[in-house]
Design a protein around this motif. Structure first.
Motif, PDB file in Angstrom:
ATOM      1  N   LEU A  13      -2.150  91.814  10.552  1.00 40.54           N
ATOM      2  CA  LEU A  13      -2.271  90.589  11.327  1.00 40.54           C
ATOM      3  C   LEU A  13      -3.488  90.688  12.236  1.00 40.54           C
ATOM      4  CD1 LEU A  13       1.462  90.045  12.394  1.00 40.54           C
ATOM      5  CD2 LEU A  13       0.269  89.116  10.400  1.00 40.54           C
ATOM      6  N   LEU A  14      -3.972  89.542  12.646  1.00 38.59           N
ATOM      7  CA  LEU A  14      -5.061  89.475  13.617  1.00 38.59           C
ATOM      8  C   LEU A  14      -4.565  88.668  14.800  1.00 38.59           C
ATOM      9  CD1 LEU A  14      -8.112  90.388  13.781  1.00 38.59           C
ATOM     10  CD2 LEU A  14      -8.680  88.011  13.283  1.00 38.59           C
ATOM     11  N   ALA A  15      -4.635  89.252  15.994  1.00 42.55           N
ATOM     12  CA  ALA A  15      -4.223  88.561  17.214  1.00 42.55           C
ATOM     13  C   ALA A  15      -5.440  87.906  17.845  1.00 42.55           C
ATOM     14  CB  ALA A  15      -3.579  89.541  18.192  1.00 42.55           C
ATOM     15  N   VAL A  16      -5.330  86.618  18.160  1.00 44.35           N
ATOM     16  CA  VAL A  16      -6.437  85.853  18.747  1.00 44.35           C
ATOM     17  C   VAL A  16      -5.929  85.236  20.042  1.00 44.35           C
ATOM     18  CG1 VAL A  16      -8.112  84.016  18.383  1.00 44.35           C
ATOM     19  CG2 VAL A  16      -7.309  85.362  16.428  1.00 44.35           C
ATOM     20  N   GLN A  56       5.119  96.300  16.974  1.00 38.10           N
ATOM     21  CA  GLN A  56       5.390  95.411  18.097  1.00 38.10           C
ATOM     22  C   GLN A  56       4.108  94.793  18.616  1.00 38.10           C
ATOM     23  OE1 GLN A  56       7.587  97.414  21.201  1.00 38.10           O
ATOM     24  NE2 GLN A  56       9.508  97.403  20.046  1.00 38.10           N
ATOM     25  N   PHE A  57       4.251  93.605  19.238  1.00 39.37           N
ATOM     26  CA  PHE A  57       3.137  92.909  19.871  1.00 39.37           C
ATOM     27  C   PHE A  57       3.622  92.403  21.219  1.00 39.37           C
ATOM     28  CE2 PHE A  57       0.572  88.996  20.565  1.00 39.37           C
ATOM     29  CZ  PHE A  57      -0.676  89.600  20.630  1.00 39.37           C
ATOM     30  N   VAL A  58       2.841  92.646  22.269  1.00 36.51           N
ATOM     31  CA  VAL A  58       3.245  92.308  23.640  1.00 36.51           C
ATOM     32  C   VAL A  58       2.274  91.296  24.222  1.00 36.51           C
ATOM     33  CG1 VAL A  58       3.774  93.221  25.926  1.00 36.51           C
ATOM     34  CG2 VAL A  58       4.139  94.636  23.920  1.00 36.51           C
ATOM     35  N   ILE A  59       2.804  90.282  24.887  1.00 32.18           N
ATOM     36  CA  ILE A  59       1.964  89.337  25.619  1.00 32.18           C
ATOM     37  C   ILE A  59       2.496  89.229  27.052  1.00 32.18           C
ATOM     38  CG2 ILE A  59       1.339  88.016  23.574  1.00 32.18           C
ATOM     39  CD1 ILE A  59       3.293  85.862  24.494  1.00 32.18           C
ATOM     40  N   GLN A  66       6.717  89.339  27.096  1.00 26.93           N
ATOM     41  CA  GLN A  66       7.437  89.103  25.847  1.00 26.93           C
ATOM     42  C   GLN A  66       7.070  90.194  24.845  1.00 26.93           C
ATOM     43  OE1 GLN A  66       6.198  84.978  25.007  1.00 26.93           O
ATOM     44  NE2 GLN A  66       8.339  84.364  25.271  1.00 26.93           N
ATOM     45  N   VAL A  67       8.076  90.809  24.241  1.00 26.20           N
ATOM     46  CA  VAL A  67       7.873  91.842  23.225  1.00 26.20           C
ATOM     47  C   VAL A  67       8.324  91.267  21.887  1.00 26.20           C
ATOM     48  CG1 VAL A  67       8.420  94.178  22.492  1.00 26.20           C
ATOM     49  CG2 VAL A  67       8.235  93.655  24.928  1.00 26.20           C
ATOM     50  N   TYR A  68       7.376  91.175  20.956  1.00 28.67           N
ATOM     51  CA  TYR A  68       7.578  90.513  19.655  1.00 28.67           C
ATOM     52  C   TYR A  68       7.593  91.563  18.551  1.00 28.67           C
ATOM     53  CZ  TYR A  68       6.294  87.492  15.656  1.00 28.67           C
ATOM     54  OH  TYR A  68       6.222  86.842  14.447  1.00 28.67           O
ATOM     55  N   CYS A  69       8.559  91.451  17.625  1.00 26.58           N
ATOM     56  CA  CYS A  69       8.634  92.372  16.491  1.00 26.58           C
ATOM     57  C   CYS A  69       7.838  91.796  15.330  1.00 26.58           C
ATOM     58  CB  CYS A  69      10.088  92.598  16.082  1.00 26.58           C
ATOM     59  SG  CYS A  69      10.253  93.712  14.658  1.00 26.58           S
ATOM     60  N   GLN A 414      -4.039  94.448  13.854  1.00 20.86           N
ATOM     61  CA  GLN A 414      -2.752  95.131  13.895  1.00 20.86           C
ATOM     62  C   GLN A 414      -2.887  96.522  13.266  1.00 20.86           C
ATOM     63  OE1 GLN A 414       0.163  93.574  11.214  1.00 20.86           O
ATOM     64  NE2 GLN A 414       1.894  94.479  12.317  1.00 20.86           N
ATOM     65  N   PRO A 415      -2.490  97.604  13.974  1.00 27.36           N
ATOM     66  CA  PRO A 415      -2.544  98.944  13.387  1.00 27.36           C
ATOM     67  C   PRO A 415      -1.567  99.069  12.212  1.00 27.36           C
ATOM     68  CG  PRO A 415      -2.349  99.049  15.782  1.00 27.36           C
ATOM     69  CD  PRO A 415      -2.081  97.633  15.396  1.00 27.36           C
ATOM     70  N   GLY A 416      -1.846 100.041  11.343  1.00 28.78           N
ATOM     71  CA  GLY A 416      -0.973 100.294  10.200  1.00 28.78           C
ATOM     72  C   GLY A 416      -1.756 100.845   9.024  1.00 28.78           C
ATOM     73  N   ASN A 417      -1.073 101.043   7.888  1.00 26.47           N
ATOM     74  CA  ASN A 417      -1.698 101.499   6.655  1.00 26.47           C
ATOM     75  C   ASN A 417      -1.709 100.339   5.664  1.00 26.47           C
ATOM     76  OD1 ASN A 417      -2.004 104.253   7.524  1.00 26.47           O
ATOM     77  ND2 ASN A 417       0.194 104.521   7.191  1.00 26.47           N
ATOM     78  N   TYR A 418      -2.907  99.926   5.252  1.00 23.05           N
ATOM     79  CA  TYR A 418      -3.036  98.732   4.429  1.00 23.05           C
ATOM     80  C   TYR A 418      -3.983  98.972   3.260  1.00 23.05           C
ATOM     81  CZ  TYR A 418      -1.304  96.754   8.817  1.00 23.05           C
ATOM     82  OH  TYR A 418      -0.580  96.497   9.950  1.00 23.05           O
ATOM     83  N   ALA A 419      -3.728  98.209   2.182  1.00 23.89           N
ATOM     84  CA  ALA A 419      -4.655  98.211   1.053  1.00 23.89           C
ATOM     85  C   ALA A 419      -5.901  97.422   1.429  1.00 23.89           C
ATOM     86  CB  ALA A 419      -3.979  97.599  -0.172  1.00 23.89           C
ATOM     87  N   ARG A 420      -6.958  97.667   0.716  1.00 26.91           N
ATOM     88  CA  ARG A 420      -8.240  97.017   1.010  1.00 26.91           C
ATOM     89  C   ARG A 420      -8.168  95.521   0.714  1.00 26.91           C
ATOM     90  NH1 ARG A 420     -13.507  99.573  -1.705  1.00 26.91           N
ATOM     91  NH2 ARG A 420     -12.801 101.267  -0.354  1.00 26.91           N
ATOM     92  N   GLY A 421      -8.605  94.699   1.682  1.00 30.09           N
ATOM     93  CA  GLY A 421      -8.648  93.252   1.470  1.00 30.09           C
ATOM     94  C   GLY A 421      -9.679  92.877   0.426  1.00 30.09           C
ATOM     95  N   GLN A 422      -9.432  91.766  -0.284  1.00 31.36           N
ATOM     96  CA  GLN A 422     -10.276  91.389  -1.421  1.00 31.36           C
ATOM     97  C   GLN A 422     -10.908  90.007  -1.272  1.00 31.36           C
ATOM     98  OE1 GLN A 422     -11.006  93.516  -3.870  1.00 31.36           O
ATOM     99  NE2 GLN A 422      -9.675  95.081  -2.947  1.00 31.36           N
TER     100      GLN A 422
END
Length: 540
Positions: A13-16, A56-59, A66-69, A414-422
């Motif tokens: 995800l991208l947080a803006v 988690q994402f916090v605002i 607010q703590v968002y899952c 968003q941190p994590g392990n992801y496949a390469r975007g195409q």
């Protein structure tokens, strides 16, 4: 101590974050269209961040946290905190840390302003009084078994899950900064001790829980600040010493030191004079990159013995960023340096791409280790805000621009392990690739630019072509230009009054939001009618 929940998202995800809302969108690097996952309609959101694993994402706004899952895409819990100015997670995401500015009220006891919660349910486990904001965050061991809090000339060490009283204490006269290596027990502690009356400053390495015997040290004179960074194993430490100003440079002097847990310490020998702009350890190898020297600066990779491994190109660069897998390095020139970037392959020792990204204020690698984002954000720059997503090979794959006079405050992967975007690269209107450096054309003096002026050659009978003049600039409605009279003295006064009225407008908005103003700010607000009347008189 393992984290209870991991990140299960398949696409980052991208947080803006902006003045009106905080949005979570799917990765612009992914082949699918960008879609909005969640929108938090929070006016003037102060802070937002992902947990270290990304689950988690916090605002934070003026009233609550607010703590968002990110896995279930639901709000986990809310915390009633109104003045939070910093948020951080412990290394394994077990704990959520919140900091509020320290304040006192006459006749009342000091109230805790540093709070530690369990991240899975928001249970408060510890609260402390922390007066210094610059060193507010406790420093944890990588396994979260211990954490340390800086006090005056001391570091208090707590052993979880006991948050009530410290289990050990390091006390040294002049201790100002400390750090902890990411290693297994016994843990390595670094402490910066400020000298006085002819006694030099020094950095010492100690082990926990002993804290009595020094395993390595380095002394130096006449430096104001230190910045300490550990390698990924927690076995070696870089210390950047700096001064605010010096006789040699307006930017001050810098010196780079290297200390090792085996007892060795040395200066890092740099081949060009000038400040050290950036120092970064590889996240997977025992080597580090340093950007240094007066412009055009140099970038050098050193091995674990502080010997030069190889030299990167010289140029207008002032910062370096390793990708999370350590295979690639972004060498960039941001801030007061033109926004140009070079991406290097650290294994093959080759430059992969060159990119122009003007007005960049933020850079971050995507966790697929193939894309990265550059952004122009406020308050560093308040015009032409937006962000771009690039491939490391230099192709632009996504661009977002804010509307005129609209601000963008933050962009986060968003941190994590992801496949390469195409996602396929974008193309400019002329079919070229945006962001590619263009060859410099022939120099044209300012009076010939953006014209069709042509001068006849000597003895040429044909007359020169007429000059095509640009249309005069039309002031925008409501702008300062409409207020001008043509009288230089009056226009100068009008411009100053208009500036004061804009400031008063901002102060009145703060009052409407419930903020408290200083006495001099209230006096400025009271002068609004007086300034408006003065402005009308000047326009007569």
């Amino acid at each position: 101590m393992a984290c209870a929940v991991s990140n299960t998202c398949s696409v980052p995800l991208l947080a803006v974050r902006g003045p009106g809302a905080v949005q979570l969108v799917t990765s612009p690097a992914d082949i699918a269209d960008v879609s909005k996952i969640e929108s938090f309609n929070v006016e003037n959101c102060r802070l937002s961040c992902f947990s270290r694993t990304g689950h988690q994402f916090v605002i934070s706004n003026k009233e609550i946290i607010q703590v968002y899952c990110c896995n279930t895409r639901k709000i986990l819990y809310e915390l009633s905190k109104r003045r939070v100015s910093a948020i951080e997670y412990s290394p394994q995401d077990t704990y959520l840390l919140l900091f509020e500015p320290f304040t006192t009220v006459a006749g009342e006891d000091e109230k805790p302003n540093l709070s530690i919660y369990k991240s899975n349910n928001g249970e408060l486990v510890g609260s402390y009084v922390q007066k210094k904001q610059s060193e507010w965050a406790p420093i944890w061991s990588n396994d979260e078994v211990i954490f340390g809090r800086l006090q005056t000339n001391q570091v208090w060490f707590y052993e979880t899950p006991n948050f009530e009283r410290y289990a050990n204490r390091l006390s040294i006269e002049g201790l100002q900064v400390f750090s902890m290596g990411k290693s297994n027990p016994p843990y390595t502690i670094a402490a910066f001790i400020k000298g006085k009356k002819g006694i030099p400053d020094c950095v010492r390495l100690l082990t926990y829980p002993d804290l009595k015997s020094t395993i390595a040290s380095k002394s130096f004179f006449n430096f104001d600040h230190v910045n300490m960074k550990w390698n990924f194993k927690g076995s070696a430490l870089l210390v950047l010493c700096s001064t605010d100003m010096s006789e040699n440079s307006y930017y001050g002097d810098t010196m780079l030191q290297h200390l090792n847990r085996n007892g060795d310490s040395s200066n890092v020998q740099l081949s060009k004079s000038g400040p050290v702009y950036s120092m970064e350890w590889s996240p997977v190898a025992d080597e580090f990159c340093v950007v240094y020297g007066f412009m055009p600066s140099k970038a050098t990779v050193f091995n674990s013995k502080c010997d030069i491994a190889w030299e990167l190109s010289s140029g207008a660069k002032n910062v370096a960023y390793y990708s999370f897998d350590g295979i690639h390095l972004a060498l960039c020139g941001f801030g007061n340096v033109a926004g140009n970037m070079e991406i290097w392959n650290m294994k093959d020792r080759k430059r992969i791409s060159q990119i122009d990204a003007l007005d960049t204020t933020h850079f971050q690698w995507c966790y697929d280790n193939f894309h990265f984002v550059t952004a122009t954000t406020a308050p560093r720059l308040r015009v032409k805000n937006g962000f771009k997503v690039w491939r490391m090979t230099g192709e632009l794959v996504y661009e977002y621009k804010t509307n005129e006079n609209q601000e963008l405050w933050q962009v986060l992967w968003q941190p994590g392990n992801y496949a390469r975007g195409q996602r396929a690269p974008l193309k400019a209107d002329d079919g070229s690739a945006p962001g590619k450096p263009k060859a410099a054309g022939a120099y044209r003096p300012p009076h010939l630019r953006q014209t069709t002026r042509q001068t006849a050659k000597l003895h040429d009978e044909a007359p020169a072509k007429p000059v095509t003049h640009q249309a005069p600039r039309v002031p925008k409605p409501g702008g300062v230009e409409e207020l001008f009279t043509g009288d230089l003295e009056k226009d100068k006064k009008i411009k100053n009054i208009h500036k004061k009225l804009q400031q008063i407008k901002g102060l009145k908005e703060r009052l409407a939001n419930g903020d408290k103003l200083e006495v001099d700010q209230m006096e400025k607000v009271k002068r609004e009618n007086e300034l408006i009347e003065e402005l009308e008189n000047l326009r007569l």
